[in-house]
Design an enzyme around this catalytic site. Structure first.
Site, PDB file in Angstrom:
ATOM      1  N   SER A  99       0.871  -1.188   0.000  1.00 58.82           N
ATOM      2  CA  SER A  99       0.000   0.000   0.000  1.00 58.82           C
ATOM      3  C   SER A  99       0.901   1.229   0.000  1.00 58.82           C
ATOM      4  O   SER A  99       1.579   1.500   0.996  1.00 58.82           O
ATOM      5  CB  SER A  99      -0.872   0.032   1.260  1.00 58.82           C
ATOM      6  OG  SER A  99      -1.590  -1.147   1.403  1.00 58.82           O
ATOM      7  N   LYS A 174      -7.401   1.746  -2.452  1.00 61.30           N
ATOM      8  CA  LYS A 174      -6.884   1.258  -1.155  1.00 61.30           C
ATOM      9  C   LYS A 174      -6.857   2.395  -0.122  1.00 61.30           C
ATOM     10  O   LYS A 174      -7.148   2.192   1.054  1.00 61.30           O
ATOM     11  CB  LYS A 174      -5.476   0.674  -1.347  1.00 61.30           C
ATOM     12  CG  LYS A 174      -4.748   0.300  -0.063  1.00 61.30           C
ATOM     13  CD  LYS A 174      -5.385  -0.850   0.697  1.00 61.30           C
ATOM     14  CE  LYS A 174      -4.641  -1.108   1.997  1.00 61.30           C
ATOM     15  NZ  LYS A 174      -5.262  -2.159   2.815  1.00 61.30           N
ATOM     16  N   LYS A 242       0.813   5.659   8.117  1.00 65.43           N
ATOM     17  CA  LYS A 242       1.270   5.894   6.737  1.00 65.43           C
ATOM     18  C   LYS A 242       0.071   6.020   5.800  1.00 65.43           C
ATOM     19  O   LYS A 242      -0.012   6.932   4.975  1.00 65.43           O
ATOM     20  CB  LYS A 242       2.176   4.719   6.328  1.00 65.43           C
ATOM     21  CG  LYS A 242       2.619   4.669   4.909  1.00 65.43           C
ATOM     22  CD  LYS A 242       2.149   3.487   4.075  1.00 65.43           C
ATOM     23  CE  LYS A 242       1.861   2.172   4.667  1.00 65.43           C
ATOM     24  NZ  LYS A 242       1.292   1.173   3.803  1.00 65.43           N
TER      25      LYS A 242
HETATM   26  P1  NAD Z   1       5.648  -6.228   7.467  1.00 63.27           P
HETATM   27  O1  NAD Z   1       6.436  -5.139   8.063  1.00 63.27           O
HETATM   28  O2  NAD Z   1       5.188  -7.361   8.322  1.00 63.27           O
HETATM   29  O3  NAD Z   1       6.470  -6.881   6.236  1.00 63.27           O
HETATM   30  C1  NAD Z   1       7.212  -6.118   5.328  1.00 63.27           C
HETATM   31  C2  NAD Z   1       8.312  -7.001   4.765  1.00 63.27           C
HETATM   32  O4  NAD Z   1       9.031  -6.230   3.782  1.00 63.27           O
HETATM   33  C3  NAD Z   1       9.351  -7.444   5.811  1.00 63.27           C
HETATM   34  O5  NAD Z   1       9.412  -8.844   5.849  1.00 63.27           O
HETATM   35  C4  NAD Z   1      10.667  -6.830   5.299  1.00 63.27           C
HETATM   36  O6  NAD Z   1      11.766  -7.707   5.398  1.00 63.27           O
HETATM   37  C5  NAD Z   1      10.373  -6.623   3.833  1.00 63.27           C
HETATM   38  N1  NAD Z   1      11.245  -5.588   3.279  1.00 63.27           N
HETATM   39  C6  NAD Z   1      11.316  -4.278   3.622  1.00 63.27           C
HETATM   40  N2  NAD Z   1      12.317  -3.662   2.928  1.00 63.27           N
HETATM   41  C7  NAD Z   1      12.853  -4.624   2.130  1.00 63.27           C
HETATM   42  C8  NAD Z   1      13.918  -4.645   1.203  1.00 63.27           C
HETATM   43  N3  NAD Z   1      14.630  -3.528   0.933  1.00 63.27           N
HETATM   44  N4  NAD Z   1      14.208  -5.804   0.578  1.00 63.27           N
HETATM   45  C9  NAD Z   1      13.509  -6.924   0.838  1.00 63.27           C
HETATM   46  N5  NAD Z   1      12.488  -6.993   1.713  1.00 63.27           N
HETATM   47  C10 NAD Z   1      12.169  -5.841   2.358  1.00 63.27           C
HETATM   48  O7  NAD Z   1       4.406  -5.533   6.735  1.00 63.27           O
HETATM   49  P2  NAD Z   1       2.990  -6.189   6.332  1.00 63.27           P
HETATM   50  O8  NAD Z   1       2.042  -6.036   7.459  1.00 63.27           O
HETATM   51  O9  NAD Z   1       3.212  -7.506   5.691  1.00 63.27           O
HETATM   52  O10 NAD Z   1       2.516  -5.102   5.231  1.00 63.27           O
HETATM   53  C11 NAD Z   1       3.058  -5.068   3.914  1.00 63.27           C
HETATM   54  C12 NAD Z   1       2.227  -4.113   3.077  1.00 63.27           C
HETATM   55  O11 NAD Z   1       0.879  -4.583   3.021  1.00 63.27           O
HETATM   56  C13 NAD Z   1       2.169  -2.687   3.641  1.00 63.27           C
HETATM   57  O12 NAD Z   1       2.159  -1.761   2.590  1.00 63.27           O
HETATM   58  C14 NAD Z   1       0.833  -2.678   4.374  1.00 63.27           C
HETATM   59  O13 NAD Z   1       0.303  -1.376   4.478  1.00 63.27           O
HETATM   60  C15 NAD Z   1       0.002  -3.594   3.487  1.00 63.27           C
HETATM   61  N6  NAD Z   1      -1.116  -4.276   4.153  1.00 63.27           N
HETATM   62  C16 NAD Z   1      -0.948  -4.861   5.369  1.00 63.27           C
HETATM   63  C17 NAD Z   1      -2.026  -5.519   5.968  1.00 63.27           C
HETATM   64  C18 NAD Z   1      -1.917  -6.167   7.337  1.00 63.27           C
HETATM   65  O14 NAD Z   1      -2.953  -6.493   7.930  1.00 63.27           O
HETATM   66  N7  NAD Z   1      -0.716  -6.389   7.872  1.00 63.27           N
HETATM   67  C19 NAD Z   1      -3.253  -5.566   5.319  1.00 63.27           C
HETATM   68  C20 NAD Z   1      -3.384  -5.003   4.058  1.00 63.27           C
HETATM   69  C21 NAD Z   1      -2.302  -4.343   3.484  1.00 63.27           C
END
Ligand code: NAD
Length: 296
Positions: A99, A174, A242
């Site tokens: 997102s 979104k 964010k």
């Molecule tokens: P999270 O922090 O659990 O996971 C993010 C992942 O990205 C981590 O594993 C990290 O290692 C990886 N990452 C970051 N920088 C990196 C890089 N340079 N190289 C490789 N990997 C890298 O976050 P999340 O909760 O999984 O959310 C991910 C996205 O999905 C966000 O944009 C969030 O807003 C969106 N989202 C989350 C949810 C939720 O319920 N958690 C629901 C819908 C949407």
């Protein structure tokens, strides 16, 4: 022989891990890269292949999927000599499911086209549970033929899959989603404190509320968080902060007023400033409790 494209998955966090596992279950070959070793171990245990860099992950992939926190991380993994655009095969399809700001997706679409990489923005709603259960709502921006070729993959991850318009449109939808969710959580949190202070049986009250017009997916999914004060994420306040920034900024750009959304954005920011950024967004309840004179 499998006709499935090889998948590279970058970003194996709360969402990316279960989503990539659903692709493995659907018969796709998945090669993953992320920053935490335990997440890479988890992918390997589920039958995936672990890469030691983005370049290694994407070099043979027909489809690259990214699921990282925000625009700066998407830019970091997409651009530059070690990034996806430089190292993926021309003709590959990049599906960014993070997102991020609509403008970042528009820019990525243009940069991809210059390298012969097709790009879709495909953020999701449904939370960790929706990711595990493969019932996510997926809002897509990009070209129709790319959407059509992504569809079988997205169907292994979600249930409601809609092309919303050109690059960036998925992100705009979104952003609206995050506005609705935050306002809904805030309203539920206010109801919880009101009900408790009134001496009503909270579990019974939330059950009956959820059967009527006040019912929502938010209430269904977050009811136990409210009842048990269980704020393990889930979706972190940090990420919702964010997203509230994205939606208030995008709305201002098009001249749309978000009076209630702006207040809730401030409440999310305040919770983060008080050190609760790592908690689930249902922790908006803590803020209402504090405002109502409780020590939490
Ligand atoms: P999270 O922090 O659990 O996971 C993010 C992942 O990205 C981590 O594993 C990290 O290692 C990886 N990452 C970051 N920088 C990196 C890089 N340079 N190289 C490789 N990997 C890298 O976050 P999340 O909760 O999984 O959310 C991910 C996205 O999905 C966000 O944009 C969030 O807003 C969106 N989202 C989350 C949810 C939720 O319920 N958690 C629901 C819908 C949407």
């Amino acid at each position: 022989m499998s006709t499935h494209p090889k998948i590279a998955w970058i970003g194996l966090g709360i969402m990316g891990s279960p989503m990539s596992e659903n692709l493995l279950k659907a018969g796709y070959e998945v090669t993953g890269f992320t920053l935490e070793q335990d997440k890479l171990d988890r992918l390997a245990a589920a039958g995936g292949t672990v890469a030691s860099s983005i370049a290694e992950a994407v070099k043979d992939a027909g489809v690259v999927i990214t699921m990282v926190p925000a625009s700066p991380q998407v830019e970091a993994i997409a651009y530059g000599p070690d990034g996806i655009l430089e190292n993926a095969r021309p003709g590959a399809l990049l599906i960014d499911m993070s997102s991020i700001t609509p403008q970042t997706s528009v820019d990525l679409g243009k940069a991809g086209a210059q390298r012969g990489i097709r790009v879709l923005d495909a953020p999701v709603s449904g939370g960790e549970a929706g990711a595990i259960e493969a019932v996510l709502s997926i809002m897509v921006g990009g070209e129709r033929p790319d959407f059509d070729s992504a569809r079988p993959i997205l169907e292994a991850l979600g249930r409601t899959i809609v092309l919303c318009g050109p690059h960036g449109s998925g992100q705009t939808v979104k952003a609206a989603n995050q506005l609705i969710v935050a306002v809904n959580i805030q309203a539920c949190a206010e109801a919880v404190v009101f009900l408790e202070k009134s001496g009503v049986d909270l579990a019974a009250a939330l059950d009956v509320l959820n059967g009527g017009l006040a019912g929502s997916t938010v209430l269904t999914r977050k009811k136990d968080n409210f009842l048990n004060r269980d704020f393990k994420p889930g979706f972190r306040i940090e990420l919702h902060h964010k997203d509230m920034g994205i939606v208030t900024d995008a709305a201002r750009n098009v001249g749309a007023a978000l009076p209630v959304g702006a207040v809730v954005a401030q409440l999310v920011a305040s919770l983060r400033a008080q050190g609760d950024g790592g908690l689930d967004h249902s922790a908006l309840l803590r803020s209402v409790e504090r405002l109502s004179g409780r020590q939490v």
